[in-house]
Design a protein around this motif. Structure first.
Motif, short mmCIF file in Angstrom:
data_model
loop_
_atom_site.label_atom_id
_atom_site.label_comp_id
_atom_site.label_asym_id
_atom_site.label_seq_id
_atom_site.Cartn_x
_atom_site.Cartn_y
_atom_site.Cartn_z
N UNK A 88 -0.04 5.10 -3.12
CA UNK A 88 -1.24 4.79 -3.91
C UNK A 88 -1.00 4.87 -5.42
N UNK A 89 -0.10 5.75 -5.85
CA UNK A 89 0.12 5.96 -7.28
C UNK A 89 1.17 5.04 -7.88
N UNK A 90 1.77 4.18 -7.08
CA UNK A 90 2.87 3.36 -7.57
C UNK A 90 2.38 2.37 -8.63
N UNK A 91 1.30 1.65 -8.34
CA UNK A 91 0.85 0.61 -9.27
C UNK A 91 0.44 1.20 -10.61
N UNK A 109 7.86 -5.40 -7.18
CA UNK A 109 7.00 -5.65 -6.02
C UNK A 109 7.36 -4.71 -4.87
N UNK A 110 8.66 -4.53 -4.62
CA UNK A 110 9.10 -3.63 -3.54
C UNK A 110 8.71 -2.19 -3.85
N UNK A 111 8.86 -1.78 -5.10
CA UNK A 111 8.48 -0.42 -5.48
C UNK A 111 6.99 -0.19 -5.29
N UNK A 137 2.62 -6.11 -16.14
CA UNK A 137 2.82 -6.24 -14.69
C UNK A 137 1.49 -6.44 -13.99
N UNK A 138 1.46 -7.37 -13.03
CA UNK A 138 0.27 -7.63 -12.22
C UNK A 138 0.58 -7.24 -10.78
N UNK A 139 -0.38 -6.57 -10.16
CA UNK A 139 -0.19 -6.05 -8.82
C UNK A 139 0.02 -7.17 -7.81
N UNK A 181 1.51 3.88 -12.14
CA UNK A 181 2.68 4.30 -12.91
C UNK A 181 3.50 3.10 -13.39
N UNK A 182 3.58 2.06 -12.58
CA UNK A 182 4.29 0.85 -13.02
C UNK A 182 3.53 0.20 -14.17
N UNK A 183 2.22 0.12 -14.05
CA UNK A 183 1.39 -0.50 -15.09
C UNK A 183 1.47 0.27 -16.40
N UNK A 184 1.63 1.58 -16.32
CA UNK A 184 1.75 2.41 -17.52
C UNK A 184 3.03 2.08 -18.28
N UNK A 185 4.12 1.85 -17.56
CA UNK A 185 5.40 1.57 -18.20
C UNK A 185 5.57 0.10 -18.54
N UNK A 186 4.95 -0.79 -17.74
CA UNK A 186 5.08 -2.23 -17.95
C UNK A 186 3.67 -2.81 -18.00
#
Length: 510
Positions: free
Chosen positions: A257-260, A249-251, A270-272, A262-267
């Motif tokens: 804008x690109x954080x979610x 969540x902190x990340x 994960x829900x925003x 890239x996180x979704x790609x690896x996990x």
């Protein structure tokens, strides 16, 4: 001569008898041999059958324990969650050699880190990666010095750690690869401090997500299930699954804008936590827009973007019906994005209340507009109706329906848009022929088949011939048919003559 002939005949008879006996004896012996052979063949056949049955039983008896043994065999563990061996780090080597400018201060009841130099004068490019590597030390005093020394460097370093982030990736990755739960918890907490204390550190970490988030995805479901017992690890913030989620969540909040993505790609699971990056702490309440039995709606202003939003707050989230309605509204607004529904910007939980950040419609509801300016001309009403029908058609195509259409749930903007809101009673269709049999909605605006029998048997509503056009009365008549089979759908009403006469599509596009 006669005697000689008789003797000859006698001899012949004797010879014929002997021949007959020999023939009979031969036939009898042949029959005996055939019977013996037949008996021997039958006994041999019985022996073969017995041996076949015994061998079949023997095979079955051999197969049964084999099958049981296969079922009892368990697959070998891959050891994905097994802790790896932690080797001695450079932090330990440099500390034992006396090259680190800190030591443990035992004065008083609590241990403290005593720096021998001013922290601000240190070379962060050299020391900070060294301290990050020491975070995987489990022996004292290395563990204490590495953790507290790292926190001191982050708290007093300002933006200096930003330049060292490329050098911090390798020690952080090595710490995560140990798969040791204690080391993982320490690394998560330090990573949170790095993002929160150092400006722009969250955005700088985004290109390195593929190196760091692999272990996050592996351990994100590791939560303690101790039944009725008490897990004191929650107080120490050592529940690994929750700590990973909090770190993500902190990340996302500080990664840009690109954080979610890239996180979704690896996990993938994960829900925003922030849909469009709006921080609710930066919103300032301006005025009260409405109040209900379960909460209120306020107007809020974002000084950074200079935009207004509507915050809908539900106080009684512990009530099951209220909680289900708010969850349904979030799911509908999050899954469907069209111009005729209010935009959804996020949700947050604060002071025992759940709040939704929604699009602000500056003209308010259709009910308030009618009360202020009176009846609406047919030409404008046709444009509004076209947008409402377009929204309902899209909801139906997505297998959703609203179930509470009324003037209070139709919002207007000065740009000419009509928005549907309040999806707490909306429902998703599970199948093509699925129907909602629950009795929900506002009584005055329900369809005839959902209200009392007297309304069904009474005459339908009628409009004056002088005040309204024939096309408008035909349009309403198609909407108010008591028989559901005769009533027009949203798809059919979009092509009604009344909308074509007033060029509703052109009005909306303009």
């Amino acid at each position: 001569m006669f005697k000689s002939s008789y003797s000859i005949l006698r001899i012949c008879d004797i010879r014929s008898d002997s021949v007959c006996r020999s023939v009979v004896n031969g036939i009898t012996s042949v029959q005996d041999r055939m019977e013996r052979r037949q008996n021997k063949g039958e006994s041999r056949l019985k022996d073969i059958q017995k041996s076949t049955i015994s061998s079949t039983n023997r095979v079955r008896s051999n197969q049964q324990p084999h099958q049981n043994s296969v079922k009892e065999v368990k697959p070998k563990s891959t050891g994905a969650f097994k802790s790896r061996t932690i080797e001695k780090t450079k932090f330990r080597y440099f500390y034992d050699r006396g090259d680190l400018p800190l030591r443990v201060n035992f004065n008083g009841a609590v241990r403290k880190v005593q720096w021998q130099v001013d922290i601000t004068t240190l070379d962060y490019t050299h020391y900070l990666p060294l301290f990050f590597e020491g975070l995987r030390e489990l022996d004292e005093p290395y563990k204490f010095l590495a953790l507290n020394g790292t926190l001191d460097l982050l708290e007093k370093g300002g933006d200096r750690p930003l330049t060292t982030i490329p050098h911090l990736i390798l020690p952080m990755k090595q710490n995560l690869m140990t798969r040791n739960p204690l080391v993982l918890c320490i690394q998560m907490k330090v990573l949170q401090k790095l993002v929160l204390l150092c400006p722009y550190a969250g955005e700088a970490l985004v290109p390195y997500y593929r190196q760091l988030l692999t272990i996050f995805n592996l351990f994100i479901t590791k939560r303690v299930n101790c039944g009725d017992a008490i897990d004191y690890g929650q107080q120490r913030n050592e529940n690994l699954g929750d700590l990973i989620t909090e770190t993500l969540y902190i990340l996302e909040r500080h990664g840009g804008e690109d954080a979610f993505v890239n996180i979704k790609y690896m996990i993938p699971t994960y829900e925003s936590c922030v849909i469009k990056g709006i921080d609710h702490t930066k919103l300032k309440q301006v005025s009260l827009l409405g109040r209900g039995c379960s909460g209120n709606v306020v107007k809020a202003h974002d000084s950074k973007s200079n935009k207004f939003y509507a915050i809908k707050t539900v106080n009684n989230v512990y009530d099951k019906s209220q909680r289900n309605q708010i969850i349904t509204e979030i799911q509908t607004l999050y899954s469907i994005r069209i111009p005729w529904l209010v935009d959804f910007y996020g949700a947050y939980f604060k002071d025992q209340a759940l709040s939704l950040i929604l699009e602000y419609c500056d003209m308010g509801s259709l009910d308030n507009v009618v009360k202020k300016i009176g009846p609406i001309p047919e030409s404008i009403l046709a444009c509004m109706t076209f947008q409402i029908l377009s929204g309902l058609q899209h909801l139906q195509n997505q297998r959703h329906f609203h179930r509470d259409i009324k003037p209070q749930n139709i919002l207007l903007t000065t740009t000419g848009y009509v928005k549907l809101t309040d999806f707490g009673l909306a429902r998703e269709l599970n199948g093509t022929f699925d129907m909602a049999n629950t009795f929900v909605g506002t009584f005055k605006y329900m369809s005839p088949e959902r209200v009392v029998q007297s309304i069904i048997e009474g005459p339908p509503p009628a409009l004056s011939d002088k005040e309204f056009s024939d096309e408008f009365r035909d349009f309403l008549d198609a909407c108010l048919k008591k028989n559901t089979r005769d009533r027009s759908s949203a798809d059919e009403l979009l092509y009604a003559p009344w909308l074509e006469i007033h060029e509703a599509t052109g009005c909306f596009q303009n």
